[in-house]
Design an enzyme around this catalytic site. Structure first.
Site, PDB file in Angstrom:
ATOM      1  N   CYS A 188      54.091 -49.985  39.899  1.00 49.82           N
ATOM      2  CA  CYS A 188      55.137 -49.278  39.156  1.00 49.82           C
ATOM      3  C   CYS A 188      55.051 -49.604  37.670  1.00 49.82           C
ATOM      4  O   CYS A 188      54.585 -50.673  37.284  1.00 49.82           O
ATOM      5  CB  CYS A 188      56.508 -49.705  39.661  1.00 49.82           C
ATOM      6  SG  CYS A 188      56.746 -49.390  41.407  1.00 49.82           S
ATOM      7  N   ARG A 206      47.115 -47.646  36.505  1.00 50.53           N
ATOM      8  CA  ARG A 206      47.482 -48.694  37.461  1.00 50.53           C
ATOM      9  C   ARG A 206      47.778 -48.133  38.851  1.00 50.53           C
ATOM     10  O   ARG A 206      47.908 -48.896  39.799  1.00 50.53           O
ATOM     11  CB  ARG A 206      48.722 -49.433  36.957  1.00 50.53           C
ATOM     12  CG  ARG A 206      48.420 -50.163  35.684  1.00 50.53           C
ATOM     13  CD  ARG A 206      49.640 -50.778  35.082  1.00 50.53           C
ATOM     14  NE  ARG A 206      49.210 -51.753  34.099  1.00 50.53           N
ATOM     15  CZ  ARG A 206      49.725 -52.944  33.939  1.00 50.53           C
ATOM     16  NH1 ARG A 206      50.735 -53.322  34.677  1.00 50.53           N
ATOM     17  NH2 ARG A 206      49.274 -53.766  33.041  1.00 50.53           N
ATOM     18  N   TRP A 243      55.124 -46.673  42.577  1.00 54.15           N
ATOM     19  CA  TRP A 243      54.136 -46.922  43.619  1.00 54.15           C
ATOM     20  C   TRP A 243      54.961 -47.303  44.841  1.00 54.15           C
ATOM     21  O   TRP A 243      55.577 -48.373  44.867  1.00 54.15           O
ATOM     22  CB  TRP A 243      53.224 -48.068  43.179  1.00 54.15           C
ATOM     23  CG  TRP A 243      52.293 -48.577  44.227  1.00 54.15           C
ATOM     24  CD1 TRP A 243      52.442 -49.715  44.957  1.00 54.15           C
ATOM     25  CD2 TRP A 243      51.076 -47.990  44.658  1.00 54.15           C
ATOM     26  NE1 TRP A 243      51.391 -49.865  45.819  1.00 54.15           N
ATOM     27  CE2 TRP A 243      50.533 -48.821  45.652  1.00 54.15           C
ATOM     28  CE3 TRP A 243      50.382 -46.823  44.290  1.00 54.15           C
ATOM     29  CZ2 TRP A 243      49.335 -48.533  46.298  1.00 54.15           C
ATOM     30  CZ3 TRP A 243      49.184 -46.555  44.932  1.00 54.15           C
ATOM     31  CH2 TRP A 243      48.677 -47.406  45.919  1.00 54.15           C
ATOM     32  N   ASN A 275      60.996 -52.109  38.701  1.00 45.02           N
ATOM     33  CA  ASN A 275      59.710 -52.541  39.276  1.00 45.02           C
ATOM     34  C   ASN A 275      59.960 -53.737  40.184  1.00 45.02           C
ATOM     35  O   ASN A 275      60.898 -54.505  39.958  1.00 45.02           O
ATOM     36  CB  ASN A 275      58.757 -53.011  38.178  1.00 45.02           C
ATOM     37  CG  ASN A 275      58.121 -51.865  37.432  1.00 45.02           C
ATOM     38  OD1 ASN A 275      58.395 -50.706  37.715  1.00 45.02           O
ATOM     39  ND2 ASN A 275      57.278 -52.190  36.481  1.00 45.02           N
ATOM     40  N   GLY A 276      59.081 -53.934  41.173  1.00 45.77           N
ATOM     41  CA  GLY A 276      59.206 -55.112  42.034  1.00 45.77           C
ATOM     42  C   GLY A 276      60.112 -54.832  43.222  1.00 45.77           C
ATOM     43  O   GLY A 276      60.285 -53.675  43.630  1.00 45.77           O
ATOM     44  N   GLU A 293      31.121 -58.792  47.021  1.00 47.32           N
ATOM     45  CA  GLU A 293      31.673 -57.878  46.025  1.00 47.32           C
ATOM     46  C   GLU A 293      31.121 -56.458  46.229  1.00 47.32           C
ATOM     47  O   GLU A 293      31.842 -55.474  46.099  1.00 47.32           O
ATOM     48  CB  GLU A 293      31.353 -58.427  44.626  1.00 47.32           C
ATOM     49  CG  GLU A 293      31.808 -57.588  43.459  1.00 47.32           C
ATOM     50  CD  GLU A 293      33.306 -57.357  43.380  1.00 47.32           C
ATOM     51  OE1 GLU A 293      34.080 -57.939  44.161  1.00 47.32           O
ATOM     52  OE2 GLU A 293      33.705 -56.531  42.535  1.00 47.32           O
ATOM     53  N   LYS A 324      33.448 -53.153  46.922  1.00 45.97           N
ATOM     54  CA  LYS A 324      33.390 -51.957  46.076  1.00 45.97           C
ATOM     55  C   LYS A 324      33.171 -50.707  46.936  1.00 45.97           C
ATOM     56  O   LYS A 324      33.785 -49.673  46.710  1.00 45.97           O
ATOM     57  CB  LYS A 324      32.259 -52.065  45.036  1.00 45.97           C
ATOM     58  CG  LYS A 324      32.509 -53.062  43.941  1.00 45.97           C
ATOM     59  CD  LYS A 324      33.394 -52.560  42.829  1.00 45.97           C
ATOM     60  CE  LYS A 324      34.732 -53.185  42.748  1.00 45.97           C
ATOM     61  NZ  LYS A 324      35.025 -54.537  42.691  1.00 45.97           N
ATOM     62  N   GLU A 328      36.285 -49.860  48.866  1.00 47.27           N
ATOM     63  CA  GLU A 328      37.396 -49.493  47.990  1.00 47.27           C
ATOM     64  C   GLU A 328      37.237 -48.096  47.396  1.00 47.27           C
ATOM     65  O   GLU A 328      38.192 -47.328  47.391  1.00 47.27           O
ATOM     66  CB  GLU A 328      37.459 -50.544  46.870  1.00 47.27           C
ATOM     67  CG  GLU A 328      38.634 -50.411  45.938  1.00 47.27           C
ATOM     68  CD  GLU A 328      38.625 -51.506  44.882  1.00 47.27           C
ATOM     69  OE1 GLU A 328      37.541 -52.060  44.584  1.00 47.27           O
ATOM     70  OE2 GLU A 328      39.707 -51.807  44.354  1.00 47.27           O
ATOM     71  N   HIS A 366      24.494 -65.236  64.459  1.00 45.98           N
ATOM     72  CA  HIS A 366      25.658 -65.697  65.227  1.00 45.98           C
ATOM     73  C   HIS A 366      26.569 -64.533  65.615  1.00 45.98           C
ATOM     74  O   HIS A 366      27.758 -64.753  65.861  1.00 45.98           O
ATOM     75  CB  HIS A 366      26.406 -66.762  64.430  1.00 45.98           C
ATOM     76  CG  HIS A 366      25.545 -67.936  64.085  1.00 45.98           C
ATOM     77  ND1 HIS A 366      25.075 -68.806  65.043  1.00 45.98           N
ATOM     78  CD2 HIS A 366      25.023 -68.344  62.909  1.00 45.98           C
ATOM     79  CE1 HIS A 366      24.316 -69.728  64.459  1.00 45.98           C
ATOM     80  NE2 HIS A 366      24.271 -69.460  63.160  1.00 45.98           N
ATOM     81  N   LYS A 420      46.160 -50.541  40.783  1.00 42.80           N
ATOM     82  CA  LYS A 420      45.351 -51.447  39.978  1.00 42.80           C
ATOM     83  C   LYS A 420      45.848 -52.891  40.104  1.00 42.80           C
ATOM     84  O   LYS A 420      45.069 -53.819  40.153  1.00 42.80           O
ATOM     85  CB  LYS A 420      45.397 -50.993  38.515  1.00 42.80           C
ATOM     86  CG  LYS A 420      44.590 -51.842  37.556  1.00 42.80           C
ATOM     87  CD  LYS A 420      43.115 -51.616  37.723  1.00 42.80           C
ATOM     88  CE  LYS A 420      42.296 -52.666  37.010  1.00 42.80           C
ATOM     89  NZ  LYS A 420      40.928 -52.733  37.530  1.00 42.80           N
TER      90      LYS A 420
HETATM   91  C1  AGP Z   1      38.800 -55.016  43.193  1.00 33.70           C
HETATM   92  O1  AGP Z   1      38.020 -53.957  42.808  1.00 33.70           O
HETATM   93  C2  AGP Z   1      40.216 -54.770  43.367  1.00 33.70           C
HETATM   94  N1  AGP Z   1      40.794 -53.805  42.579  1.00 33.70           N
HETATM   95  C3  AGP Z   1      41.071 -55.944  43.824  1.00 33.70           C
HETATM   96  O2  AGP Z   1      40.395 -56.607  44.836  1.00 33.70           O
HETATM   97  C4  AGP Z   1      41.512 -56.960  42.752  1.00 33.70           C
HETATM   98  O3  AGP Z   1      40.416 -57.705  42.315  1.00 33.70           O
HETATM   99  C5  AGP Z   1      42.599 -57.862  43.351  1.00 33.70           C
HETATM  100  O4  AGP Z   1      43.710 -57.065  43.692  1.00 33.70           O
HETATM  101  C6  AGP Z   1      43.011 -58.978  42.421  1.00 33.70           C
HETATM  102  O5  AGP Z   1      43.505 -58.502  41.217  1.00 33.70           O
HETATM  103  P1  AGP Z   1      43.752 -59.462  39.995  1.00 33.70           P
HETATM  104  O6  AGP Z   1      42.411 -59.935  39.519  1.00 33.70           O
HETATM  105  O7  AGP Z   1      44.433 -58.608  38.981  1.00 33.70           O
HETATM  106  O8  AGP Z   1      44.569 -60.603  40.470  1.00 33.70           O
END
Ligand code: AGP
Length: 614
Positions: free
Chosen positions: A2, A27, A80, A106-107, A486, A490, A493, A509, A609
């Protein structure tokens, strides 16, 4: 996530609010809205599901379009959905049934159900499922007692949770009142005096700023065009903390790139250059508690998602270069398992946004137990910087794509600069070694640029061939393992492809059962004491018919090449720095596959984000 924007001044507020909301769009959000106060004691609220473009349409069609256009006080929000489905009715601003109080929040207000029940018993009628509407009712019921600021302060006492909200009432046009607890809220002073802004992030405040300040937990700010009075919970004036305007990082431009994500992948060399500008000291390193760091035997790193992977890559650097024993943990696990942490221990939280609730919760717990708390973030003034005793800042600029790319490489690079600096201070690195590493760090931007250039063509071909595959496996060992993790993250995601990442030695294993004829397997090969073992692991994979794409550093390629169906060569750097260039082909792979599947790589479904909700 948000976003909140508020404006009070002499200029028409609407365009400024929409501009601010657009700056926060990256975001992630699913609905948006604004409320504007009229000079005649009225408030007009317009909300819509979808993007700011949909909100603009609704504004144009609104019967009070003219009043909306001339109003000079207003609040706006991008929502959001966390509690209550995505709908216009649940979009913010929310108001009480009379429309006297408008709220953007927010929150989460954790006790909103109980408060709602009490209000309903008193006769309140609700039109949404949101906690923000509960707050609007609470404030409205107290409005006649002493005005908006007192009503907000009295309501704040009743709320549990972590939130930031801004209230407006047509009874007091030209005034906004905001408050926060564990969620950010900042004040901005425009250059076009008299005017003031409020927002959940500095980057979301539109226009030029002459100054900015932060509000702390349970403080209240009363904003009018001429002043921003900040009061503590008892109503006593306090002086807010000034924020550096450099912190208002502007986002990358897409320019000729297909997406912001691709622009940000391309921007990695300059993000690294900025972050390492003062290498080996690096921004922020001078402020660290050197005495504790030099004496420490153990460091605990906590983080989530990509930042967790950066921590895993950093572990190799800090263990080898600085001689520290390093544990890396997922913040959302670590904080709930009563970890053994005691006074004097060192805990480092990595979070690019500086707002991730679990990482902040973990650091807060560490601080309460007397640990030295350090933070590594990309956002100066963010929440994590208030939790930490010392802060390391990357300078990647605002990352618009939801997928973390340039923030990952800068996080690892800054951990490397820290490891080098500490290693020299702790006597682990000799002068010649330290000098060699300085040289390697300085060369990183060029190495990353070369990695991208070398990867473009082979990755485009791989993406074309593999865009319809239902499953991918990523393998790595040693410093290549965080890169494999990673790469899989990606792909999940932004390309929505189920994928798994494994330490290659674990294949036998169980996971090897997943492989069949043509299964795409991406292997990250870096120079390490286990490179020969990785080669054997790849041979086992090949024996099951899998199709192997090796992402190999120059020093590792000779060992792995004849086991791979295809090879992407990563330019040489120190083996422990190799996650930085080696991740680039994997970022490109996920991006290219997402595009080939007709997806928007900047805005993956169901993801925001910044994750501020626990
Ligand atoms: C990765 O591409 C993500 N968007 C996600 O895993 C992100 O790294 C995670 O939510 C942590 O975010 P931060 O670094 O802002 O704490």
């Amino acid at each position: 996530m948000c976003g909140i924007v508020g404006y009070v001044g002499q200029r028409p507020a609407l365009e400024l609010l929409l501009g601010g909301l657009e700056r926060l769009e990256y975001r992630g959000y699913d609905s948006a809205g604004v409320a504007l106060l009229g000079g005649d004691g009225s408030a007009v609220r317009v909300r819509s599901v979808g993007g700011i473009a949909a909100l603009r349409d609704a504004l144009v069609r609104h019967p009070d379009a003219e009043a909306l256009r001339v109003s000079t006080t207003g609040i706006g929000h991008t929502r959001w959905a966390t509690h209550g489905r995505v709908s216009e009715g649940n979009a913010h601003p929310l108001s009480d049934e009379t429309g006297r109080v408008q709220i953007v929040l927010n929150g989460i207000v954790e006790n909103h159900d109980a408060l709602r029940a009490l209000l309903v018993a008193e006769g309140a009628r609700f039109a949404s499922d949101t906690d923000a509407e509960v707050v609007a009712h609470l404030v409205a019921r107290r409005l006649d007692e002493g005005g908006l600021a007192d009503a907000v302060r009295a309501s704040l006492r009743l709320l549990a949770g972590h939130f930031a909200f801004v209230a407006a009432t047509p009874d007091e046009p030209g005034t906004l009142v905001g408050t926060r607890r564990a969620c950010p809220l900042v004040i901005g002073q425009g250059t076009d005096e008299p005017e003031r802004y409020l927002g959940s992030a500095l980057v979301g405040l539109p226009g030029e700023l002459a100054g900015a300040h932060a509000i702390e937990d349970d403080e209240i700010v009363v904003l009018d065009p001429l002043s921003a009075r900040v009061l503590d919970a008892r109503g006593r004036p306090v002086t807010p903390r000034r924020l550096a305007l450099g912190a208002r990082q502007l986002r990358a431009e897409r320019t000729e790139h297909e997406s912001f994500t691709l622009a940000e992948i391309a921007e990695q060399p300059s993000a690294l250059r900025r972050t390492l500008r003062a290498a080996p000291a690096g921004p922020g390193l001078d402020e660290l508690p050197w005495v504790s760091l030099c004496a420490a035997r153990r460091l605990t790193i906590v983080a989530c998602g990509t930042s967790y992977h950066a921590g895993l890559a950093g572990r190799y650097l800090l263990e080898r270069w600085a001689g520290l024993r390093v544990e890396v943990d997922i913040a959302s696990e670590w904080r709930y398992r009563d970890p053994s942490i005691a006074a004097g221990d060192l805990v480092l939280g990595i979070t690019q946004s500086g707002e991730t609730a679990d990482t902040i919760g973990a650091l807060r717990m560490a601080g309460e137990r007397g640990a030295h708390v350090l933070a590594l973030t990309n956002v100066p003034g963010s929440q994590v910087t208030r939790e930490a005793g010392a802060v390391l800042l990357t300078d990647a600029g605002t990352e618009v794509g939801v997928a973390a790319t340039k923030t990952f490489v800068t996080q690892v690079a800054l951990l490397a600069a820290l490891a080098r600096q500490l290693g020299a201070a702790r006597g682990v690195l000799g002068d010649a070694q330290a000098e060699r590493l300085d040289d390697q760090l300085q060369r990183l931007p060029a190495v990353v640029a070369a990695a991208r250039a070398a990867a473009e063509l082979p990755i485009a071909r791989a993406a074309e061939r593999w865009s319809h595959e239902p499953f991918f496996l990523f393998l790595g060992r040693h410093a290549g393992l965080p890169v494999a993790l990673e790469g899989a993250l990606k792909l999940k995601e932004i390309a929505y492809i189920p994928s798994d990442a494994y330490a290659a030695g674990e294949m036998k294993h169980g996971p090897i059962a997943l492989l069949g004829e043509g299964t795409p397997v991406v292997v990250v090969a870096t120079e390490s004491p286990v490179l020969d073992k990785l080669r054997s692991n790849v041979a086992e994979v090949k024996a099951r018919g899998a199709h192997v794409l090796a992402i190999a550093t120059e020093g590792a390629a000779g060992v792995i090449a004849d086991e791979a169906d295809e090879l992407v060569l990563v330019p040489a750097t120190d083996p422990l720095l190799s996650p930085i260039p080696a991740v680039v082909p994997l970022q490109l792979l996920a991006h290219q596959i997402a595009c080939a599947r007709g997806l928007d790589p900047d805005r993956p479904r169901n993801l925001a984000k910044t994750v501020t909700v626990e």
